[in-house]
Design a protein around this motif. Structure first.
Motif, short mmCIF file in Angstrom:
data_model
loop_
_atom_site.label_atom_id
_atom_site.label_comp_id
_atom_site.label_asym_id
_atom_site.label_seq_id
_atom_site.Cartn_x
_atom_site.Cartn_y
_atom_site.Cartn_z
N VAL A 48 -34.53 -23.68 -17.77
CA VAL A 48 -33.53 -22.95 -17.62
C VAL A 48 -32.60 -23.14 -18.96
O VAL A 48 -32.57 -24.29 -19.58
N LEU A 66 -35.44 -19.15 -17.06
CA LEU A 66 -34.52 -18.44 -16.83
C LEU A 66 -33.36 -18.51 -17.72
O LEU A 66 -32.84 -19.82 -18.14
N THR A 68 -29.83 -17.81 -18.74
CA THR A 68 -28.44 -17.71 -17.97
C THR A 68 -27.38 -17.20 -18.95
O THR A 68 -27.58 -16.90 -19.89
N PHE A 76 -26.97 -22.88 -12.68
CA PHE A 76 -28.12 -21.89 -12.27
C PHE A 76 -29.37 -22.89 -11.70
O PHE A 76 -29.89 -22.93 -10.83
N ALA A 77 -29.43 -23.90 -12.85
CA ALA A 77 -30.67 -25.09 -12.48
C ALA A 77 -30.35 -25.89 -11.28
O ALA A 77 -31.32 -26.17 -10.70
N VAL A 80 -31.64 -23.95 -8.27
CA VAL A 80 -33.03 -23.75 -8.65
C VAL A 80 -33.86 -24.92 -7.83
O VAL A 80 -34.66 -25.08 -7.25
N VAL A 89 -37.58 -29.41 -13.15
CA VAL A 89 -36.60 -28.47 -13.79
C VAL A 89 -35.93 -29.00 -14.90
O VAL A 89 -35.45 -30.23 -15.17
N ALA B 63 -25.09 -21.47 -9.15
CA ALA B 63 -26.11 -21.84 -8.25
C ALA B 63 -26.71 -21.08 -7.03
O ALA B 63 -27.94 -21.20 -6.84
N GLY B 66 -29.41 -19.02 -9.17
CA GLY B 66 -30.39 -20.04 -9.27
C GLY B 66 -31.38 -20.06 -8.00
O GLY B 66 -32.38 -20.24 -7.94
N CYS B 69 -33.46 -17.27 -7.18
CA CYS B 69 -34.35 -16.94 -8.22
C CYS B 69 -35.76 -17.61 -7.37
O CYS B 69 -36.91 -17.55 -7.80
N THR B 70 -35.39 -18.77 -6.46
CA THR B 70 -36.84 -19.14 -5.90
C THR B 70 -37.34 -18.64 -4.45
O THR B 70 -37.94 -18.99 -4.00
N ASN B 89 -20.79 -13.96 -13.90
CA ASN B 89 -22.32 -14.07 -13.36
C ASN B 89 -22.80 -13.35 -11.99
O ASN B 89 -24.16 -12.98 -12.05
#
Lengths: 276, 375
Positions: A48, A66, A68, A76-77, A80, A89, B63, B66, B69-70, B89
């Protein structure tokens, strides 16, 4: 290019966009060798990144990638990792990305101690936008937004992360490429939030304006100013004044966030609210 | 869910989302949406789902994307200031076509505004809050019962179309507790995003006939790239004018292609009405009361209530409004939806805005007074 590197790269996306002499390619090489040594399945790795030169690394790496928004890669991570904990990650950020616009996410990721490895490319400048000073640009350096020299004090990323609670903090350079691979491997194997700060170089937008004319000058600067931990311990504060320490700087064995939350789920599903 | 319940609007959103399969929430405390986070924190672990209180509004939106995405269904909730912070975002989710739902419980603004008071000031922001052309769906429930059902539908639409969906609540609806009797039509079915077809190379942003590219979750064995840069069908950035045109028109074209499935409008006594009220959310409850009381007084007043705000129900509104003596648009802002109504009606009926911005609900009396004035 050898087979190991080819295995982890999206060969049809090369050549990369980084300038000749940039440290980012060296870091990518060290990272690939680290992943190879770790033996991770490519399908199980999520890479990421944020915005800036460093952010482009995810385009070249053959993992779940990804790219971002600026500063938000860790946010974001975190989603995930929480949603699919079996993924390994890795987060790639620049110094502006990680410590200016994304500073809040950085310190809170440290605090949470979520099992993510953050790799910070610290070249002391905003490279992609043309050389503006960042929170890690030292004082009295020149940048396009500091034509008369910088007046801002700078962050020490490693200290910041140790202070915020990261359980593994290391510093490497783009000169010490072998050591960097070792540090990334150790960071990935560590359970918890790991930060690898990498002192790297931007010849075009930092070196040129700050009396480090060529990429080689910048690499030699890293070589001359980096001090390994064992050696630093024997040096005085004065001797260390304009130098920086490389290697593993901090390691702590503290509970990891995702595991703690999974324990909470297990407890709640048993009907135990934790209130006794 | 039992047949009859005492439910708060905010609470109903949570249960609708859970029924649709949401298993991840990330948020940041903000009035008047707080209960949504509180209840997710309580309910998600029971279902093996995960709740995260992030360091800020921006992080919670990140988040959520993210997690999605999974392949996990993910949601967040906020109010005005937080909605503003989330916009960048949200744009990423639109550009990368990542399913997610954002609940905005409106307070009056701008800025910190009136945190504990109601408004409908985010009508335009919900559609155009992030920069650039993008596809987005906005839904506005008006009862707790509908908040349950429509949040479920929002999750399903986001999964099906790969478009972020906004649930536009308001403080009154969010905090209102009412008896809800669930009926057959309230059952939330579960819709999953379409996965890659076996045996064919995976193109994450493929120009498929249905305009919706198949989605592979991170870790499912398809390694690909997701970026907020304008990208081609392989997911990698492009500067090629022809490709940019094609990709952006496909993405935005989903709204046109599926418009009739997305748009939902409710009518009360519209056909015979002399006067048509167009209202959404809490204001539509006051408007319903006006329709009832006016009927008793022998006056023919109808209500058109858009449940889907965006895409805006142009043709339904134009059809219902044409030839009416007056179209009244009450809203708790200085006139946002009325501009869309004017555009849709295109001169086929006179339009009267009714705006209230003091944090209080528009009352049935205020609407009926205007009707009396017109008549």
């Amino acid at each position: 290019m050898d087979a190991t590197h080819k295995k982890y790269l999206r060969m049809n996306k090369l050549p990369h966009i980084w300038c000749p002499g940039c440290g980012d390619g060296t870091i990518m090489g060290s990272f690939i060798r680290a992943i190879d040594r770790l033996g991770y399945d490519k399908d199980d790795v999520a890479a990421v990144s944020g915005i800036g030169c460093s952010g482009r690394i995810t385009g070249y790496l053959d993992f779940n990638t990804l790219h971002t928004t600026h500063g938000r890669a860790l946010a974001f991570a975190t989603g995930v990792k929480m949603a699919k904990p079996r993924l390994k990650v890795f987060v790639f950020m620049g110094d502006g990305d990680a410590t200016a616009i994304g500073g809040n996410h950085l310190i809170h990721s440290c605090r949470r101690n979520i099992d993510i490895t953050a790799i910070i490319f610290n070249n002391n400048i905003y490279g992609m936008t043309g050389g503006q000073y960042s929170p890690t640009t030292p004082r009295d350096k020149y940048a396009t937004t500091a034509p008369y020299g910088t007046t801002d004090p700078h962050f020490d990323i490693a200290k910041l992360c140790i202070g915020a609670g990261a359980s593994y903090v290391a510093r490497g350079t783009s000169y010490h490429a072998k050591m960097l691979t070792d540090l990334i491997v150790a960071g990935a194997e560590h359970k918890g939030f790991s930060v690898i700060e990498i002192i790297t170089h931007c010849p075009v937008n930092f070196g040129r304006r700050n009396e480090l004319e060529t990429p080689v000058d910048m690499l030699l600067w890293q070589k001359d100013h980096a001090v390994r931990m064992a050696k630093a311990e024997k040096m005085t504060a004065d001797e260390l004044a304009d130098r920086f320490i490389i290697g593993e700087l901090h390691k702590a064995d503290i509970p990891e966030y995702v595991e703690e939350y999974d324990r909470l789920i297990e407890r709640v599903q048993r009907g135990d609210t934790g209130r006794g | 869910m039992a047949n009859a319940k005492l439910l708060q609007g905010n609470e109903a959103c949570v249960f609708g989302a859970l029924a649709a399969g949401v298993r991840f929430f990330a948020g940041y405390p903000i009035t008047p949406s707080t209960e949504i986070a509180n209840i997710f924190a309580r309910e998600l672990p029971k279902l093996g789902g995960k709740f995260m209180q992030m360091e800020d509004e921006i992080a919670s939106m990140g988040a959520v994307i993210g997690a999605s995405c999974t392949g996990v269904k993910a949601i967040t909730a906020t109010s005005g200031p937080g909605f503003s912070l989330k916009q960048e975002n949200i744009g990423f989710a639109a550009e990368a076509e990542i399913p997610c739902v954002i609940i905005d419980v409106m307070r009056y603004g701008p800025s910190t505004g009136l945190p504990t008071k109601s408004s409908q000031g985010d009508f335009m922001q919900a559609r155009w809050g992030t920069h650039g052309d993008h596809a987005i769906i906005v839904i506005a429930p008006y009862t707790a019962r509908e908040a349950y059902r429509e949040t479920g539908r929002a999750v399903n639409m986001s999964e099906r179309y790969r478009i972020p969906v906004i649930i536009l609540m308001d403080e009154i609806l969010g905090h209102l507790r009412e008896r809800v009797e669930f009926k057959e039509e309230d059952v939330v079915t579960v819709v999953d995003r379409k996965g890659p077809a076996p045996g064919v190379p995976y193109l994450p942003f493929e120009d498929t006939d249905d305009l919706i590219p198949p989605f592979a979750g991170f870790g499912d064995g398809y390694r690909y790239h997701i970026t907020g840069l304008i990208h081609d069908k392989t997911g990698f950035p492009t500067n090629d004018p022809e490709t940019i045109n094609q990709v952006m028109r496909r993405m935005n074209g989903k709204l046109d292609r599926y418009r009739d499935e997305i748009v939902k409008v409710k009518y009360v006594d519209v056909d015979d009405a002399d006067i048509l009220i167009i209202a959404f959310g809490s204001v539509a409850r006051a408007a319903e009361e006006v329709v009832r009381s006016m009927k008793k007084a022998g006056k023919r007043v109808g209500l058109l209530r858009p449940v889907t705000l965006w895409p805006f129900p142009d043709k339904e509104i134009r059809k219902a409004a044409s030839g009416k003596k007056a179209v009244i648009v009450p809203e708790m802002n200085l006139g946002q939806m009325v501009r869309e109504v004017e555009r849709a009606v295109a001169g086929e009926a006179p339009i009267y805005p009714l705006n209230k911005i003091d944090g209080e609900l528009i009352t049935p009396h205020e609407i009926s007074d205007l009707i009396k004035e017109i008549l």
